[in-house]
Design an enzyme around this catalytic site. Structure first.
Site, PDB file in Angstrom:
ATOM      1  N   ASN A   1     -45.902  37.372   6.104  1.00  0.00           N
ATOM      2  CA  ASN A   1     -46.862  36.246   5.995  1.00  0.00           C
ATOM      3  C   ASN A   1     -46.375  35.118   6.896  1.00  0.00           C
ATOM      4  O   ASN A   1     -45.212  35.099   7.297  1.00  0.00           O
ATOM      5  CB  ASN A   1     -46.925  35.757   4.541  1.00  0.00           C
ATOM      6  CG  ASN A   1     -45.544  35.356   4.008  1.00  0.00           C
ATOM      7  OD1 ASN A   1     -44.765  36.218   3.621  1.00  0.00           O
ATOM      8  ND2 ASN A   1     -45.245  34.082   4.027  1.00  0.00           N
TER       9      ASN A   1
ATOM     10  N   TYR B   1     -32.178  34.473  -7.349  1.00  0.00           N
ATOM     11  CA  TYR B   1     -33.195  33.787  -8.167  1.00  0.00           C
ATOM     12  C   TYR B   1     -33.461  34.481  -9.497  1.00  0.00           C
ATOM     13  O   TYR B   1     -34.095  33.921 -10.382  1.00  0.00           O
ATOM     14  CB  TYR B   1     -34.504  33.586  -7.391  1.00  0.00           C
ATOM     15  CG  TYR B   1     -35.187  34.854  -6.923  1.00  0.00           C
ATOM     16  CD1 TYR B   1     -35.809  35.716  -7.804  1.00  0.00           C
ATOM     17  CD2 TYR B   1     -35.211  35.187  -5.577  1.00  0.00           C
ATOM     18  CE1 TYR B   1     -36.440  36.871  -7.376  1.00  0.00           C
ATOM     19  CE2 TYR B   1     -35.829  36.329  -5.125  1.00  0.00           C
ATOM     20  CZ  TYR B   1     -36.448  37.171  -6.039  1.00  0.00           C
ATOM     21  OH  TYR B   1     -37.044  38.317  -5.592  1.00  0.00           O
ATOM     22  N   GLU B   2     -32.993  35.712  -9.648  1.00  0.00           N
ATOM     23  CA  GLU B   2     -33.154  36.403 -10.939  1.00  0.00           C
ATOM     24  C   GLU B   2     -32.147  35.893 -11.971  1.00  0.00           C
ATOM     25  O   GLU B   2     -32.183  36.310 -13.126  1.00  0.00           O
ATOM     26  CB  GLU B   2     -32.977  37.906 -10.756  1.00  0.00           C
ATOM     27  CG  GLU B   2     -34.080  38.536  -9.925  1.00  0.00           C
ATOM     28  CD  GLU B   2     -33.795  39.990  -9.594  1.00  0.00           C
ATOM     29  OE1 GLU B   2     -34.239  40.862 -10.342  1.00  0.00           O
ATOM     30  OE2 GLU B   2     -33.094  40.252  -8.595  1.00  0.00           O
TER      31      GLU B   2
ATOM     32  N   HIS C   1     -47.106  36.973  -3.733  1.00  0.00           N
ATOM     33  CA  HIS C   1     -46.286  38.189  -3.663  1.00  0.00           C
ATOM     34  C   HIS C   1     -47.135  39.422  -3.340  1.00  0.00           C
ATOM     35  O   HIS C   1     -46.674  40.336  -2.678  1.00  0.00           O
ATOM     36  CB  HIS C   1     -45.539  38.376  -4.984  1.00  0.00           C
ATOM     37  CG  HIS C   1     -44.538  39.496  -4.970  1.00  0.00           C
ATOM     38  ND1 HIS C   1     -43.482  39.539  -4.072  1.00  0.00           N
ATOM     39  CD2 HIS C   1     -44.436  40.627  -5.715  1.00  0.00           C
ATOM     40  CE1 HIS C   1     -42.776  40.646  -4.283  1.00  0.00           C
ATOM     41  NE2 HIS C   1     -43.333  41.317  -5.275  1.00  0.00           N
TER      42      HIS C   1
ATOM     43  N   HIS D   1     -31.208  39.759  -6.603  1.00  0.00           N
ATOM     44  CA  HIS D   1     -31.498  38.435  -6.055  1.00  0.00           C
ATOM     45  C   HIS D   1     -30.820  37.351  -6.875  1.00  0.00           C
ATOM     46  O   HIS D   1     -30.690  37.461  -8.096  1.00  0.00           O
ATOM     47  CB  HIS D   1     -33.006  38.191  -6.032  1.00  0.00           C
ATOM     48  CG  HIS D   1     -33.743  39.084  -5.095  1.00  0.00           C
ATOM     49  ND1 HIS D   1     -34.257  40.301  -5.471  1.00  0.00           N
ATOM     50  CD2 HIS D   1     -34.034  38.940  -3.777  1.00  0.00           C
ATOM     51  CE1 HIS D   1     -34.847  40.856  -4.430  1.00  0.00           C
ATOM     52  NE2 HIS D   1     -34.720  40.063  -3.383  1.00  0.00           N
TER      53      HIS D   1
ATOM     54  N   MET E   1     -35.619  35.066   0.741  1.00  0.00           N
ATOM     55  CA  MET E   1     -34.816  34.750  -0.451  1.00  0.00           C
ATOM     56  C   MET E   1     -33.667  35.727  -0.692  1.00  0.00           C
ATOM     57  O   MET E   1     -33.259  35.948  -1.836  1.00  0.00           O
ATOM     58  CB  MET E   1     -35.730  34.710  -1.683  1.00  0.00           C
ATOM     59  CG  MET E   1     -36.858  33.709  -1.569  1.00  0.00           C
ATOM     60  SD  MET E   1     -37.931  33.794  -2.997  1.00  0.00           S
ATOM     61  CE  MET E   1     -39.398  32.959  -2.392  1.00  0.00           C
ATOM     62  N   SER E   2     -33.176  36.313   0.368  1.00  0.00           N
ATOM     63  CA  SER E   2     -32.092  37.291   0.180  1.00  0.00           C
ATOM     64  C   SER E   2     -31.170  37.275   1.388  1.00  0.00           C
ATOM     65  O   SER E   2     -31.120  36.294   2.128  1.00  0.00           O
ATOM     66  CB  SER E   2     -32.693  38.693  -0.004  1.00  0.00           C
ATOM     67  OG  SER E   2     -33.340  39.099   1.180  1.00  0.00           O
TER      68      SER E   2
ATOM     69  N   HIS F   1     -38.938  46.931  -6.101  1.00  0.00           N
ATOM     70  CA  HIS F   1     -37.502  47.221  -6.016  1.00  0.00           C
ATOM     71  C   HIS F   1     -37.155  48.270  -7.085  1.00  0.00           C
ATOM     72  O   HIS F   1     -37.270  48.004  -8.276  1.00  0.00           O
ATOM     73  CB  HIS F   1     -36.661  45.962  -6.269  1.00  0.00           C
ATOM     74  CG  HIS F   1     -36.817  44.916  -5.222  1.00  0.00           C
ATOM     75  ND1 HIS F   1     -35.893  44.706  -4.229  1.00  0.00           N
ATOM     76  CD2 HIS F   1     -37.796  44.034  -4.999  1.00  0.00           C
ATOM     77  CE1 HIS F   1     -36.320  43.730  -3.452  1.00  0.00           C
ATOM     78  NE2 HIS F   1     -37.459  43.302  -3.905  1.00  0.00           N
TER      79      HIS F   1
ATOM     80  N   ALA G   1     -38.128  41.379   3.422  1.00  0.00           N
ATOM     81  CA  ALA G   1     -39.439  40.830   3.755  1.00  0.00           C
ATOM     82  C   ALA G   1     -39.228  39.330   3.922  1.00  0.00           C
ATOM     83  O   ALA G   1     -38.442  38.731   3.190  1.00  0.00           O
ATOM     84  CB  ALA G   1     -40.423  41.103   2.633  1.00  0.00           C
TER      85      ALA G   1
ATOM     86  N   SER H   1     -37.772  44.343  -0.408  1.00  0.00           N
ATOM     87  CA  SER H   1     -39.086  44.501  -1.048  1.00  0.00           C
ATOM     88  C   SER H   1     -39.952  45.525  -0.329  1.00  0.00           C
ATOM     89  O   SER H   1     -40.281  45.343   0.837  1.00  0.00           O
ATOM     90  CB  SER H   1     -39.856  43.175  -1.029  1.00  0.00           C
ATOM     91  OG  SER H   1     -39.183  42.201  -1.746  1.00  0.00           O
TER      92      SER H   1
HETATM   93  N1  HPA Z   1     -40.721  32.725   1.986  1.00  0.00           N
HETATM   94  C1  HPA Z   1     -39.644  33.235   1.368  1.00  0.00           C
HETATM   95  N2  HPA Z   1     -39.476  34.523   1.131  1.00  0.00           N
HETATM   96  C2  HPA Z   1     -40.436  35.357   1.558  1.00  0.00           C
HETATM   97  C3  HPA Z   1     -41.593  34.897   2.205  1.00  0.00           C
HETATM   98  C4  HPA Z   1     -41.734  33.505   2.428  1.00  0.00           C
HETATM   99  O1  HPA Z   1     -42.727  33.010   3.000  1.00  0.00           O
HETATM  100  N3  HPA Z   1     -42.335  36.001   2.487  1.00  0.00           N
HETATM  101  C5  HPA Z   1     -41.649  37.078   2.033  1.00  0.00           C
HETATM  102  N4  HPA Z   1     -40.503  36.686   1.460  1.00  0.00           N
END
Ligand code: HPA
Length: 269
Positions: A233, A85-86, A244, A83, A209-210, A61, A113, A30
């Site tokens: 974060n 999740y897609e 996001h 991903h 998530m990757s 992306h 990320a 990302s």
């Molecule tokens: N959790 C999962 N995936 C992420 C996060 C998170 O806090 N931040 C960026 N991608």
């Protein structure tokens, strides 16, 4: 068509387009895909034009495959990954890694990320290991014996020698590079605070998530791996709320350091 036939077909297609013998595959997460814009003597293909390839839909992306020279090395970069999740199968998510191996790559640099459990926003973290909490595995099904063994060893999944180079280069560049364990979560919702507490107890330093599926397939096929997370974060429960937009914004702030670091590392691998 079998998975092996698809890999061979895509390999032949990319070689025919001039993507010959890349040394390293880059999987850019990302907001980090801009690094591919710096590739020189480039050959660029839209994902939509590549046979057996997936599509990329997430904001940040781009959906382009970029081959060429970066920091004096021949690279093949995914500007935008697929991903789970897609709704993509893990076969599709990890297909580019198979193709990178087939084309002759020695290893892959995987970036993402991630939310920080033991690190705060702005941190660059070399991934030392991962915990697969996706509940899935890209190696389910018949083993691709041409690529690797049925039961791959994950003891040195994130190649120690490459991590050491990364730390040395970061120090030379005056950049802070932390190190930690990445926990892979399927998403697409962010984790609950209770899940984050559980992952922290299990030894995770960051969550995202990757990456986990791609790295499992890379290790299976004998590719070396360097993973770098950009912490955008604090993970759920450690800050008021997650979104996001914040992930994209913080990635924008880190990406200068990130690009400089990856290029410097590439030159030394
Ligand atoms: N959790 C999962 N995936 C992420 C996060 C998170 O806090 N931040 C960026 N991608």
């Amino acid at each position: 068509m079998s998975l092996l036939e698809k890999i061979r077909e895509t390999q032949a297609f990319l070689e025919e387009k001039g993507m010959i013998k890349p040394e390293f595959g880059l999987i850019l997460g990302s907001g980090l895909g801009e690094l591919a814009d710096e590739i020189e003597n480039s050959i660029i293909l839209d994902y939509a034009d590549i046979p057996n390839w997936g599509q990329s839909h997430v904001v940040g992306h781009a959906g382009k495959l970029v081959y060429g020279d970066l920091a004096g090395r021949k690279v093949l970069a995914l500007q935008g990954r697929f991903h789970f999740y897609e709704g993509n199968s893990l076969e599709l998510v990890t297909f580019p890694v198979r193709v990178m191996k087939a084309l002759g790559c020695e290893g892959v640099l995987v970036t993402n990320a991630a939310g920080g459990i033991n690190f705060g926003p702005g941190t660059l973290m070399a991934i030392s290991d991962h915990i697969n909490m996706t509940g899935h595995n890209p190696l389910f099904g018949p083993n691709l014996d041409d690529f690797g063994p049925r039961f791959p060893d994950m003891s040195d999944a994130y190649t120690k020698a490459w991590r050491e180079i990364a730390h040395r280069v970061a120090e030379e560049q005056g950049l802070k590079l932390d190190e930690g364990v990445y926990c892979g979560y399927a998403g697409p919702n962010y984790e609950t605070p209770a899940e984050i507490r559980a992952f922290k107890g299990m030894g995770a330093d960051a969550v995202g998530m990757s990456t986990v599926p791609e790295v499992i397939v890379a290790v299976h096929s004998g590719l070396k791996v360097l993973g770098i997370s950009a912490i955008t974060n604090k993970a759920a429960g450690f800050q008021a709320e997650l979104n996001h937009e914040e992930v994209v914004e913080v990635t924008q702030q880190i990406k200068g350091n990130f690009k400089g670091l990856v290029k410097a590392i590439l030159a030394e691998l």
